[in-house]
Design a protein around this motif. Structure first.
Motif, short mmCIF file in Angstrom:
data_model
loop_
_atom_site.label_atom_id
_atom_site.label_comp_id
_atom_site.label_asym_id
_atom_site.label_seq_id
_atom_site.Cartn_x
_atom_site.Cartn_y
_atom_site.Cartn_z
N UNK A 138 11.59 1.47 -19.52
CA UNK A 138 10.84 2.16 -18.46
C UNK A 138 11.66 2.21 -17.17
N UNK A 139 11.44 3.22 -16.36
CA UNK A 139 12.17 3.36 -15.12
C UNK A 139 11.77 2.28 -14.13
N UNK A 140 12.77 1.83 -13.35
CA UNK A 140 12.50 0.86 -12.31
C UNK A 140 12.11 1.60 -11.03
N UNK A 141 11.00 1.23 -10.45
CA UNK A 141 10.51 1.92 -9.26
C UNK A 141 10.98 1.21 -8.01
N UNK A 142 11.32 2.01 -6.98
CA UNK A 142 11.69 1.44 -5.68
C UNK A 142 10.58 1.65 -4.66
N UNK A 143 9.41 2.03 -5.13
CA UNK A 143 8.29 2.31 -4.23
C UNK A 143 7.89 1.07 -3.46
N UNK A 144 7.42 1.29 -2.23
CA UNK A 144 7.00 0.17 -1.38
C UNK A 144 5.52 -0.15 -1.55
N UNK A 145 4.74 0.84 -2.03
CA UNK A 145 3.30 0.65 -2.11
C UNK A 145 2.81 0.95 -3.53
N UNK A 146 1.67 0.39 -3.86
CA UNK A 146 1.07 0.56 -5.18
C UNK A 146 -0.35 1.08 -5.02
N UNK B 62 -5.71 3.42 -9.44
CA UNK B 62 -6.91 4.26 -9.57
C UNK B 62 -7.55 4.09 -10.94
N UNK B 63 -6.97 3.25 -11.79
CA UNK B 63 -7.55 2.97 -13.11
C UNK B 63 -8.43 1.73 -12.97
N UNK B 64 -9.72 1.96 -12.79
CA UNK B 64 -10.64 0.89 -12.41
C UNK B 64 -10.99 1.07 -10.95
N UNK B 65 -11.27 -0.02 -10.26
CA UNK B 65 -11.57 0.08 -8.83
C UNK B 65 -10.33 0.55 -8.08
N UNK B 66 -10.55 1.26 -6.98
CA UNK B 66 -9.44 1.88 -6.24
C UNK B 66 -8.84 0.85 -5.29
N UNK B 67 -7.53 0.63 -5.42
CA UNK B 67 -6.86 -0.38 -4.61
C UNK B 67 -5.51 0.15 -4.14
N UNK B 68 -5.22 -0.06 -2.87
CA UNK B 68 -3.91 0.24 -2.29
C UNK B 68 -3.32 -1.08 -1.83
N UNK B 69 -2.05 -1.33 -2.17
CA UNK B 69 -1.46 -2.62 -1.84
C UNK B 69 0.04 -2.48 -1.58
N UNK B 70 0.60 -3.47 -0.88
CA UNK B 70 2.05 -3.58 -0.74
C UNK B 70 2.59 -4.00 -2.10
N UNK B 71 3.52 -3.24 -2.66
CA UNK B 71 3.93 -3.46 -4.04
C UNK B 71 4.61 -4.81 -4.24
N UNK B 72 5.45 -5.21 -3.33
CA UNK B 72 6.23 -6.44 -3.51
C UNK B 72 5.36 -7.69 -3.43
N UNK B 73 4.42 -7.71 -2.50
CA UNK B 73 3.62 -8.93 -2.28
C UNK B 73 2.22 -8.86 -2.87
N UNK C 293 5.38 5.54 -3.20
CA UNK C 293 4.10 5.09 -3.77
C UNK C 293 4.16 5.12 -5.30
N UNK C 294 3.87 3.96 -5.93
CA UNK C 294 3.74 3.88 -7.39
C UNK C 294 2.26 4.02 -7.75
N UNK C 295 1.96 4.87 -8.72
CA UNK C 295 0.57 5.14 -9.10
C UNK C 295 0.38 4.75 -10.57
N UNK C 296 -0.59 3.89 -10.83
CA UNK C 296 -0.77 3.39 -12.20
C UNK C 296 -1.08 4.51 -13.18
#
Length: 716
Positions: A1-9, A12-23, A104-107
Motif C-alpha cells: 500500500x502507498x505510504x501517505x504523507x498527509x498531516x490530518x486524518x 467517515x466510516x462510522x462516527x465522523x472524526x478529524x484528527x492529527x494523523x501523527x498523534x 488529508x488521509x480519508x479512510x
C-alpha cells in the motif's frame, strides 16, 4: 500500500472524526453542517463539488442566495474556529469547494480502492478501517442530502462486504481458520441476510470449531429466514449443509463451499433509489437481532461419541463454568397431536431460548429419531443434563410433560407439566416458561452437587450464586449472592460471570435507593462492565448493564441506545425493550413510550423476573393517560413479586387517578408497611434532574395522587 504523507486524518466510516494523523489528537467539529460537508466531499468525484450544489444540498429550504451565504459563513467559521489548524485541508474558490488529499488521509478512499491491494495484510488493514456505516449520524434533516447519504451508505457497505468476503477467503486458503472465522463473524454483523456470507461463516465455523457448532449456526439462520421472511435457505446453502452431514467424520478442513472453489466476490449490485435503500437498511438491522443474539452465546459446541463410564466423561463447557444440556426432539403422545410443523416450531423456539443463556452449552441431538434411552444419549453427547418432552394438544391449550435427567447419575432431577393457552404468541410463551422451569431446576441442582463435591471452585461459586439469585425476591437482596460473585473475582479477576454478577448488584443497589455511596457504586459497576465488554462485546447483558448505568446517571439518550442494542442482541430481552420505552418516557415522548411498551408486554409472565418490566409498564401507561391499563400492569407486577413497596406505591397512585380511592388507600398502606417504606419524596425523585419538563409535570401529578392515597383511611 502507498505510504501517505498527509498531516490530518478524516474518518467517515462510522462516527465522523478529524484528527492529527501523527498523534491522533482530535480536531473538534462542532457543526453538524460541517460534518455533513466533509462527509459529502469525502465521496465526491475528485473530492470536490460546486458551491451551488453544496448550498442546495445543505440548505435546501433556503433561497439560493441565502444558502450560498450560509456556505460562506460555514467555511469562514471552520477557518477561524477550533479546527483552524487544519484549515488548509479545505481548498475553495468562487465556484468550487474541495478537500486537499495531499494534506488529508480519508479512510473511505482506501476502502474504495481496495482492489489494488493484493496482500492479506493490506486487505486486513482496509477492513479494520471500516468501523461502521459511512457517515454515521451525519443526517441533518435536509431531504436531498439525507437521501444521498442513505444511498451512499448502502454503496459503501456493499464495498465493505466485498472486502471482508475476500479477506475471509484469503485467510481460509492459507489455513488460518480461527482468523477467518473472526472476520466472517464481522461480515455477518455488516450484512446478516446475505446467504453467501452465511455460507462462509458456516464453512469456517465447521473448520475452526467443529461440525455441531456449524450446524447450530445454520439452524439459527434457517429459523430466522422462516420466521422473518417466510422463505427457506437457498439451494447452495442446503448443499453446504448436506456436505456437513455427509462428512461428519471428516477433518474440519475438508468442508468447502458448494462450488469447491474460492470465487472472487460478486460484483456490486445496481442500487435502488433512496427510499428503497432506507427501507432496506432499517429492515436489515431490525432482523439482525436474532442472529447476533445467537452468535453471542452457545458458539463453542462440540460433538464426540463417548464409549467409557459416566464418571470419566469430560462434559461440554464445564471448564468455563457452564453446564451442557441436550434438548431432545419433542415427542407427541395422547390427545389430539399437534401438526408436525407446529411441533417443530415449538422445539426450535425452545432450543433458542436455552441457547441465549451464556451459562449453558446447548448440545445438538444427532438426527431426528426419538431415543429409547435419553440418559445414555446424553452421555454419548457429553451433555450433563437431558430434557425429554412429550406434547399433546387440547382444544384450547398446548400441554407438555417435561422430564429433566442428570446424565451422570441417570436419575430424574425434575418432572412437571406445562400448559399454555393456544394463542398467536403461544410458541414464544411456551418456550419462555419451558426454559424458566428447566433452567431453575438445573441451577439449583448444579449448585447442590458442586457444593458437595468442590465447594470453593469457581464453577461451584457461580452456580451457588445463580441459585441464590433464583431464591431471592426482587425486592430483597440476598447478600450471599454478591459475596459468592466477589469470591469468584478474588480467584479470577476477569471471570465474565463474576464481573456481571457484581456489577448487577451495585446497579440494583443504586436503583433501589439503597446505596450510601451512589457515585462510587455506579463507577464500580461501570468499571466491571467495561472489563466484561472487552471479553463479550456482543452480550446483551453487558449492553443492558451499561444502559442502566447511563440511566442512573441521567444520560438518557445514551441509555436508550444501549437498551436498544441489548434488545437487538437478544429479542427476548423484554426488560431491555421496556427500559428503552421508559427512557422515551423520561424524554417526554409519552405516546411513543406507551406504544412500544404495549408491544413488549404481550410476552410478560406473572413471575418475579417480569415484575420490574411490568412495574415500569405501569408507570408508562399512567403517564400516557391510561390509569386502568396501568393498574393491570401493576397487578401483574405484584402477582410476580408482592414484596416491593414502590410497586404498591405506584399502584396506589394509579388507583387514585382512576377514581378507585378506597382501593388506593389500601395499596398506599401496603407500600408503607413493607421494607423499605416507600415515600412520596422517593417517588418524586424518579427521572432525576435531567428528565424533561413534561415528564416532571406528569410525575408530580401522580406523586400528588400517592400523597392523597396515603392520607386517606383504608377501608377493608
Amino acid at each position: 500500500m502507498k505510504t501517505s504523507t498527509a498531516r490530518f486524518q478524516l474518518r467517515v466510516l462510522g462516527s465522523i472524526e478529524l484528527a492529527v494523523k501523527e498523534t491522533g489528537e482530535p480536531i473538534p467539529l462542532q457543526s453538524a453542517k460541517m460534518r455533513a460537508l466533509l462527509v459529502y466531499l469525502s465521496a465526491a468525484p475528485n473530492f470536490s463539488e460546486s458551491r451551488r450544489k453544496l448550498a442546495s444540498l445543505l440548505w435546501s429550504r433556503s433561497g439560493e442566495e441565502q444558502a450560498r451565504q450560509s456556505l460562506r459563513q460555514l467555511l469562514s467559521n471552520f477557518r477561524r474556529g477550533a479546527a483552524s489548524r487544519a484549515a488548509d485541508m479545505i481548498a475553495f474558490d468562487d465556484s468550487t469547494v474541495g478537500l486537499d488529499t495531499s494534506l488529508l488521509a480519508i479512510d473511505r478512499s482506501a476502502l474504495a480502492d481496495w482492489r489494488s491491494a493484493s496482500e492479506a495484510s493490506d486487505i486486513r488493514q482496509i477492513a479494520d478501517s471500516y468501523r461502521g456505516d459511512f457517515g454515521s449520524e451525519a443526517e441533518i434533516g435536509e431531504a436531498e442530502f439525507d437521501d444521498w447519504l442513505a444511498n451512499e451508505r448502502l454503496r459503501t457497505r456493499e464495498i465493505a462486504i466485498a472486502v471482508f468476503d475476500r479477506l475471509v477467503r484469503m485467510l481460509a486458503e492459507r489455513g488460518e481458520r480461527a482468523e477467518a472465522l473472526s472476520v466472517a463473524n464481522r461480515l455477518v454483523e455488516i450484512d446478516p441476510l446475505r446467504e453467501e456470507t452465511q455460507r462462509l461463516v458456516i464453512a469456517q465455523e465447521a473448520a475452526a470449531s467443529g461440525r455441531a457448532s456449524a450446524m447450530q449456526r445454520f439452524e439459527t439462520f434457517r429459523i430466522l429466514l422462516r420466521e422473518e421472511l417466510g422463505v427457506r435457505p437457498e439451494a447452495a446453502t442446503q448443499e453446504l449443509i448436506e456436505q456437513l452431514r455427509r462428512k461428519k467424520g471428516s477433518a474440519p478442513e475438508s468442508i468447502n463451499e458448494p462450488s469447491g472453489e474460492i470465487p472472487d466476490p460478486a460484483p456490486l449490485p445496481v442500487l435502488p433509489g433512496p427510499g428503497a435503500s432506507v427501507a432496506r437498511r432499517t429492515y436489515k438491522y431490525a432482523v439482525a437481532a436474532l442472529i447476533l443474539a445467537a452468535l453471542a452465546v452457545g458458539i463453542s459446541i462440540g460433538y464426540r461419541v463417548w464409549n467409557s463410564s459416566a464418571d470419566s466423561i469430560s462434559y461440554v463447557g464445564e471448564d468455563s463454568g457452564r453446564v451442557s444440556v441436550v434438548v431432545l426432539p419433542f415427542e407427541t403422545a395422547g390427545g389430539r397431536n399437534l401438526p408436525e410443523v407446529q411441533t417443530a416450531g415449538l422445539e426450535a423456539e425452545t432450543v433458542l431460548a436455552f441457547a441465549r443463556n451464556n451459562r449453558l452449552s446447548i448440545v445438538a441431538a444427532q438426527g431426528g429419531t426419538l431415543p429409547r434411552d435419553p440418559v445414555n444419549l446424553g452421555r454419548s453427547h457429553r451433555a450433563r443434563y437431558v430434557v425429554q418432552t412429550r406434547l399433546k394438544e387440547s382444544q384450547l391449550e398446548i400441554h407438555a410433560d417435561i422430564n429433566l435427567f442428570d446424565a451422570t447419575t441417570g436419575v430424574s432431577v425434575w418432572a412437571g407439566p406445562l400448559s399454555v393457552t393456544a394463542t398467536e404468541s403461544a410458541s414464544v410463551r411456551f418456550a419462555r416458561q419451558f426454559y424458566r422451569y428447566v433452567y431453575t431446576e438445573i441451577a439449583l441442582h448444579r449448585a447442590k452437587t458442586l457444593s458437595d463435591a468442590a465447594t470453593d471452585s469457581i464453577p461451584a461459586l457461580l452456580w451457588r450464586a445463580a441459585a441464590a439469585r433464583i431464591r431471592t425476591r426482587v425486592g430483597n437482596a440476598d447478600t450471599s449472592e454478591v459475596e459468592l460473585f466477589e469470591e469468584v473475582l478474588k480467584q479470577d479477576s476477569n471471570q465474565l460471570y463474576g464481573l456481571l454478577g457484581v456489577s448487577e448488584h451495585y446497579i440494583l443497589k443504586v436503583a433501589r435507593e439503597q446505596s450510601q455511596a451512589r457515585a462510587q457504586d455506579i463507577e464500580r459497576a461501570k468499571s466491571l462492565l467495561l472489563r466484561a465488554r472487552e471479553q463479550a462485546p456482543n452480550l446483551a447483558e453487558v449492553a443492558f448493564g451499561m444502559g442502566m448505568i447511563d440511566k442512573l446517571q441521567g444520560k438518557f439518550e445514551q441509555a436508550g441506545l444501549e437498551f436498544e442494542r441489548a434488545f437487538l442482541l437478544d429479542r427476548t430481552h423484554w426488560n431491555a425493550a421496556a427500559q428503552a420505552a421508559h427512557i422515551k418516557l423520561f424524554l417526554g415522548r409519552f405516546e411513543d413510550a406507551y406504544a412500544q411498551m404495549e408491544g413488549v408486554t404481550n410476552y410478560l409472565l406473572p413471575d418475579i423476573a417480569s415484575a420490574e418490566t411490568a412495574y415500569i409498564a405501569g408507570e408508562t401507561a399512567l403517564m400516557a393517560g391510561y390509569p386502568e391499563r396501568a393498574i393491570t400492569y401493576l397487578d401483574l407486577a405484584i402477582s410476580g413479586n408482592p414484596t416491593v413497596s414502590r410497586i404498591h406505591g405506584m399502584r396506589a397512585a394509579a388507583l387514585h387517578r382512576a377514581g378507585r380511592k378506597s382501593e388506593a388507600a389500601i395499596a398506599a398502606a401496603t407500600s408503607r408497611s413493607l421494607s423499605p417504606t416507600y415515600t412520596p419524596e422517593m417517588m418524586a425523585r424518579r427521572g432525576g434532574i435531567n428528565a424533561s419538563a413534561r415528564y416532571k409535570s406528569a410525575r408530580d401529578e401522580y406523586v400528588a395522587a400517592f400523597k392523597m392515597a396515603l392520607a386517606a383511611e383504608p377501608t377493608n
